[in-house]
Design an enzyme around this catalytic site. Sequence first.
Site, PDB file in Angstrom:
ATOM      1  N   LYS A 260       0.832  -1.214   0.000  1.00  0.00           N
ATOM      2  CA  LYS A 260       0.000   0.000   0.000  1.00  0.00           C
ATOM      3  C   LYS A 260       0.864   1.260   0.000  1.00  0.00           C
ATOM      4  O   LYS A 260       0.598   2.197  -0.756  1.00  0.00           O
ATOM      5  CB  LYS A 260      -0.935   0.000   1.223  1.00  0.00           C
ATOM      6  N   THR A 261       1.894   1.289   0.829  1.00  0.00           N
ATOM      7  CA  THR A 261       2.789   2.451   0.855  1.00  0.00           C
ATOM      8  C   THR A 261       3.527   2.593  -0.465  1.00  0.00           C
ATOM      9  O   THR A 261       3.693   3.702  -0.992  1.00  0.00           O
ATOM     10  CB  THR A 261       3.792   2.328   2.011  1.00  0.00           C
TER      11      THR A 261
ATOM     12  N   THR B  58      -5.791  -1.272   7.103  1.00  0.00           N
ATOM     13  CA  THR B  58      -5.820  -2.727   7.228  1.00  0.00           C
ATOM     14  C   THR B  58      -7.202  -3.205   7.645  1.00  0.00           C
ATOM     15  O   THR B  58      -7.455  -4.405   7.671  1.00  0.00           O
ATOM     16  CB  THR B  58      -4.787  -3.196   8.269  1.00  0.00           C
TER      17      THR B  58
ATOM     18  N   ARG C 113       6.598  -8.375   1.846  1.00  0.00           N
ATOM     19  CA  ARG C 113       7.487  -7.906   2.925  1.00  0.00           C
ATOM     20  C   ARG C 113       8.148  -9.081   3.631  1.00  0.00           C
ATOM     21  O   ARG C 113       9.343  -9.050   3.939  1.00  0.00           O
ATOM     22  CB  ARG C 113       6.702  -7.057   3.931  1.00  0.00           C
TER      23      ARG C 113
ATOM     24  N   ASP D 257      -1.594   6.808   6.250  1.00  0.00           N
ATOM     25  CA  ASP D 257      -1.587   5.393   6.607  1.00  0.00           C
ATOM     26  C   ASP D 257      -2.475   5.150   7.830  1.00  0.00           C
ATOM     27  O   ASP D 257      -2.648   6.030   8.666  1.00  0.00           O
ATOM     28  CB  ASP D 257      -0.154   4.958   6.920  1.00  0.00           C
TER      29      ASP D 257
END
Length: 368
Positions: free
Chosen positions: A89-90, A183, A242, A134
């Site tokens: 997302k980032t 999230t 990640r 965020d």
Amino acid sequence: MNWDETTDDTTAQADAAERLVGPAAERLVDSVADGEDQAVEAALRPKDLGEFIGQEKVREQLDLVLRAARARGATADHVLLSGAPGLGKTTLSMIIAAEMGAPIRITSGPAIQHAGDLAAILSSLQEGEVLFLDEIHRMSRPAEEMLYMAMEDFRVDVIVGKGPGATAIPLELPPFTLVGATTRAGLLPPPLRDRFGFTAHMEFYEPAELERVVHRSAQLLDVEIDVEGAAEIAGRSRGTPRIANRLLRRVRDYAQVKADGVINKDIAGAALKVYEVDARGLDRLDRAVLEALLKLFGGGPVGLSTLAVAVGEERETVEEVAEPFLVREGLLARTPRGRVGTPAAWAHLGLVPPRQAGGIGQGDLFGA
């Protein structure tokens, strides 16, 4: 809301630190980024949509949105990205800014505790700038209500003074693009969700996509890896880039110390065995929960608190850290009577269910 209220940057830092306390902070398969992850991710992030791997539908839709905005010479619509941590997302927010040729401002919902915090950020935005927010669902309610008007009309009302003498001063904002990430999309109020022109849900990655992620990261990290080695790492990465990148770095360390620096299937498997990440991506905590459920309680049903005591962890740790992945993998089920181990859990740990061993099985417990 008073104009003299200032943004408290320590709030976000404290919130991040709080989330990284306890077993989750030490887990190799944790999807939340720590300081080392953030530094490495900055070097590994793709710079445009063409480099971004996975999320095919999201990329295609977002590409259309951005191309149309550029053709009109306008700022892009506000974008809402939802999904589990570590899915990109980032990275997508930074790509949106790069594709639009605009600067990006990054902040988080927990850092915005007052409407004045948000007003200070919005009033300093440049025309066309991308504001990445965020964990947007954790923003305070007063700031959230201010954001409604800012997103729709590019205007906020700033209240100066207190009590009967307070005055509302309208403040015009330059057109900007808000990229919100969450999230837990279900916690966003409908008025906020409706103001996003484009919404996308990030899905977990398929093993083949993660293999491409591992190969790309290995190339950037100058690590030699073969196809089977990449597949071994990808298969243990829980569908999350990640985690794949983190496992790659640990396997790289093992290969440099114990081998010739080249990662193959055997080296990857041996390295991840040292780090207690099994073939399905389960770590020590995951297996401890399953073993307690199956060995001590015959597969359940058993209450969450009892299960947490059996593994020596806090109730919240078991529920929020271990269970989501176990449920998603079909190894554990949540029922009204408690947690139950599935046939797949018995098979994964190489255990025989009580019914097959001549005892009472899960079907008997439920009256089947």
